[in-house]
Design a protein around this motif. Structure first.
Motif, PDB file in Angstrom:
ATOM      1  N   ASP A  32       1.563   6.737  11.994  1.00  0.00           N
ATOM      2  CA  ASP A  32       1.498   8.069  11.401  1.00  0.00           C
ATOM      3  C   ASP A  32       2.165   8.139  10.038  1.00  0.00           C
ATOM      4  N   TYR A  33       2.537   6.977   9.480  1.00  0.00           N
ATOM      5  CA  TYR A  33       3.294   6.979   8.230  1.00  0.00           C
ATOM      6  C   TYR A  33       2.543   7.693   7.107  1.00  0.00           C
ATOM      7  N   ALA A  34       1.287   7.285   6.880  1.00  0.00           N
ATOM      8  CA  ALA A  34       0.516   7.875   5.789  1.00  0.00           C
ATOM      9  C   ALA A  34       0.310   9.364   5.995  1.00  0.00           C
ATOM     10  N   ASN A  79      -2.387   8.622   0.444  1.00  0.00           N
ATOM     11  CA  ASN A  79      -3.826   8.352   0.388  1.00  0.00           C
ATOM     12  C   ASN A  79      -4.090   6.878   0.723  1.00  0.00           C
ATOM     13  N   ILE A  80      -3.905   6.537   2.003  1.00  0.00           N
ATOM     14  CA  ILE A  80      -4.138   5.181   2.492  1.00  0.00           C
ATOM     15  C   ILE A  80      -5.173   5.244   3.607  1.00  0.00           C
ATOM     16  N   GLN A  81      -6.183   4.419   3.524  1.00  0.00           N
ATOM     17  CA  GLN A  81      -7.191   4.373   4.585  1.00  0.00           C
ATOM     18  C   GLN A  81      -7.536   2.932   4.914  1.00  0.00           C
ATOM     19  N   PHE A  82      -7.914   2.707   6.168  1.00  0.00           N
ATOM     20  CA  PHE A  82      -8.380   1.397   6.602  1.00  0.00           C
ATOM     21  C   PHE A  82      -9.901   1.360   6.534  1.00  0.00           C
ATOM     22  N   LEU A  83     -10.426   0.193   6.161  1.00  0.00           N
ATOM     23  CA  LEU A  83     -11.870  -0.042   6.187  1.00  0.00           C
ATOM     24  C   LEU A  83     -12.138  -1.106   7.247  1.00  0.00           C
ATOM     25  N   PRO A  84     -12.425  -0.701   8.498  1.00  0.00           N
ATOM     26  CA  PRO A  84     -12.648  -1.698   9.563  1.00  0.00           C
ATOM     27  C   PRO A  84     -13.999  -2.402   9.390  1.00  0.00           C
ATOM     28  N   LEU A  85     -13.960  -3.718   9.358  1.00  0.00           N
ATOM     29  CA  LEU A  85     -15.176  -4.521   9.276  1.00  0.00           C
ATOM     30  C   LEU A  85     -15.242  -5.446  10.488  1.00  0.00           C
ATOM     31  N   TYR A  86     -16.432  -5.601  11.026  1.00  0.00           N
ATOM     32  CA  TYR A  86     -16.636  -6.489  12.171  1.00  0.00           C
ATOM     33  C   TYR A  86     -16.229  -7.912  11.803  1.00  0.00           C
ATOM     34  N   PHE A  87     -15.427  -8.559  12.660  1.00  0.00           N
ATOM     35  CA  PHE A  87     -14.985  -9.922  12.402  1.00  0.00           C
ATOM     36  C   PHE A  87     -15.808 -10.884  13.254  1.00  0.00           C
ATOM     37  N   ALA A  97       0.835  -1.206   0.000  1.00  0.00           N
ATOM     38  CA  ALA A  97       0.000   0.000   0.000  1.00  0.00           C
ATOM     39  C   ALA A  97       0.873   1.261   0.000  1.00  0.00           C
ATOM     40  N   LYS A  98       1.937   1.249   0.799  1.00  0.00           N
ATOM     41  CA  LYS A  98       2.854   2.389   0.836  1.00  0.00           C
ATOM     42  C   LYS A  98       3.517   2.599  -0.521  1.00  0.00           C
ATOM     43  N   ALA A  99       3.932   1.490  -1.154  1.00  0.00           N
ATOM     44  CA  ALA A  99       4.595   1.591  -2.450  1.00  0.00           C
ATOM     45  C   ALA A  99       3.668   2.238  -3.487  1.00  0.00           C
ATOM     46  N   LEU A 100       2.405   1.803  -3.535  1.00  0.00           N
ATOM     47  CA  LEU A 100       1.454   2.369  -4.490  1.00  0.00           C
ATOM     48  C   LEU A 100       1.119   3.814  -4.149  1.00  0.00           C
ATOM     49  N   ALA A 101       0.922   4.091  -2.862  1.00  0.00           N
ATOM     50  CA  ALA A 101       0.553   5.446  -2.446  1.00  0.00           C
ATOM     51  C   ALA A 101       1.675   6.435  -2.716  1.00  0.00           C
ATOM     52  N   HIS A 102       2.923   5.988  -2.619  1.00  0.00           N
ATOM     53  CA  HIS A 102       4.051   6.862  -2.949  1.00  0.00           C
ATOM     54  C   HIS A 102       4.073   7.231  -4.427  1.00  0.00           C
ATOM     55  N   HIS A 103       3.351   6.449  -5.250  1.00  0.00           N
ATOM     56  CA  HIS A 103       3.211   6.767  -6.671  1.00  0.00           C
ATOM     57  C   HIS A 103       1.902   7.499  -6.948  1.00  0.00           C
TER      58      HIS A 103
END
Length: 350
Positions: free
Chosen positions: A55-57, A63-71, A30-36
C-alpha cells in the motif's frame, strides 16, 4: 504559467531482472522518483507483482504502477510458476531463465505501440542483462539508462577480469588466487569465486552474452549504481571511464524505512546484536539468493562455525531452510549451543 518550483513530470519505464535482489532496489528507486513527482511503470510478472504489491504508493499518493507480463517459463523448459531467478531449482537453469526474460521484449513492445505519444515513457531504466532494451529505446525514441544493483567495486573487478583475460588460461586451478589488475587496492580472486557466467567457459555462449551486456551498457545514455561516492571513491572514479555517464544514487534501501521491509528479522535486533560483539570479530556467512546448498553442506557449515568459536551471522535463504535442516537444528539443539555468539537469520537479511 507554471510555478518555478514545479518539476516537469516524466514517465519512467523500469525493466528489472525478475529476482528479489534486483526487484527490491528497482522498487526503491521507483519510490525515490515518485516522491519527486515522477510517473513510474515497472515491468513485472504476475507472481512478482503479487509478491511486491503493497500500500506504499497508495498511502503516499505516488504515481507507481506495475505492468504484469506473462512469463514464458514452461516454453523454455522451466517449472511452471518459476518467475523469479531466486526460485530456480538449480543455477544451471539460469540461461533458460534469461531466455524466458528476453521473450518479454515482444509483449512489452506491443504495449508501447498501444500508447499515444503523450503516454509513452520518456526514459527506460533497465537491467544490464536486457540488451534488447536498446532496440526499444531507438524504436520509440526514448532515453535509456542502465541500472546496476551492485557496487562500482564489483563492476570494476568484473570489467578488469574480462579486459585483462585473467582466467582465460583453461589449465588454471579453480582455487588458485589470481591478482585482479589495475584496481585501487590489491584484490585476489579464484575462478571458483566467479559468478555463473564468469566461470562457465564450457558454455561458449557465455562470452557472447557478456559481450552483449557490455555493449548495451556502453550505448546507454547513463549508468546508475546503487552505491555512493564516499563508500568507494577510487572505484567510482575508475569505472566512470568506461561509461557515458556514471551516477551513484544509493543507498536506495533508505526508502524502505517508511514501508514494509523484506527482511525476516528486525533491523534493530541485528544491529543491537552486532553492537554487543567486539569490533572486527564477527564472521558473516551468506551465499546470496541465487545459489542452492544441500542440507548436509549446511549442517557441516554450521558445525564449522560452532567449532570456530567466533561470533557469526549466518543467513540461510528461504528455499535452503528445509524441513530436514530444521529437524537437524532442533535435534542438535544448535541455536542453544551457539547462543550469544551466533545470529541465525532465516530468509532475507536486513
Amino acid at each position: 504559467m507554471a510555478s518555478l518550483n514545479q518539476q516537469p513530470i516524466h514517465h519512467f519505464l523500469f525493466i528489472p531482472l525478475m529476482t528479489r535482489s534486483h526487484l527490491i532496489p528497482f522498487t526503491d528507486l521507483a519510490k525515490a522518483l515518485a516522491h519527486h513527482g515522477q510517473q513510474v511503470t515497472i515491468v513485472m510478472t504476475p507472481l512478482n507483482a503479487a509478491r511486491f504489491s503493497d500500500d506504499y504508493a497508495i498511502n503516499f499518493n505516488l504515481n507507481i504502477q506495475f505492468l504484469p507480463l506473462y512469463f514464458p517459463a514452461q516454453e523454455v523448459g522451466l517449472p511452471q510458476g518459476c518467475e523469479a531467478m531466486d526460485s530456480l531449482p538449480s543455477p544451471d537453469m539460469a540461461t533458460k531463465f534469461l531466455q524466458a526474460s528476453n521473450m518479454l521484449q515482444q509483449p512489452l513492445e506491443k504495449w508501447l505501440q498501444g500508447l499515444d505519444s503523450l503516454s509513452l515513457p520518456s526514459c527506460i531504466i533497465s537491467d544490464v542483462c536486457f540488451p534488447w532494451t536498446s532496440i526499444l529505446a531507438l524504436k520509440f525514441n526514448v532515453s535509456r539508462v542502465v541500472f546496476h544493483t551492485v557496487s562500482c567495486f564489483t563492476l570494476l573487478c568484473s570489467h578488469n577480469i574480462d579486459h585483462y583475460k585473467v582466467f582465460d588460461e583453461r589449465d588454471k586451478s579453480d582455487f588458485e588466487p589470481v591478482l585482479v589488475p589495475d584496481l585501487p587496492d590489491r584484490i585476489e580472486i579464484t575462478k571458483a569465486q566467479l559468478p555463473f557466467f564468469g566461470k562457465n567457459k564450457a558454455l561458449d555462449d557465455s562470452k557472447k552474452v557478456l559481450k552483449q551486456f557490455k555493449e548495451a551498457e556502453a550505448s546507454a545514455m547513463a549508468v546508475v549504481v546503487n552505491s555512493f561516492q564516499e563508500l568507494e571513491p577510487g572505484y567510482v572514479k575508475a569505472y566512470q571511464k568506461f561509461v557515458n555517464n556514471l551516477w551513484c544514487i544509493g543507498p536506495l534501501c533508505l526508502y524502505n524505512k517508511t514501508t514494509r521491509s523484506e527482511a525476516s528479522i528486525d533491523d534493530h535486533k541485528s544491529l543491537n546484536w552486532l553492537d554487543s560483539q567486539k569490533p572486527n570479530s564477527v564472521i558473516y556467512v551468506c551465499f546470496g539468493s541465487l545459489f542452492h546448498i544441500f542440507d548436509q553442506q549446511l549442517m557441516e557449515l554450521g558445525l564449522g562455525l560452532e567449532t570456530s568459536n567466533c561470533p557469526f551471522v549466518w543467513v540461510i535463504k528461504e528455499g535452503s531452510y528445509t524441513a530436514e535442516l530444521d529437524k537437524w537444528f532442533k535435534e542438535q539443539n544448535f541455536e542453544e549451543r551457539v547462543k550469544g555468539r551466533g545470529l541465525i537469520i532465516r530468509g532475507w537479511a536486513p
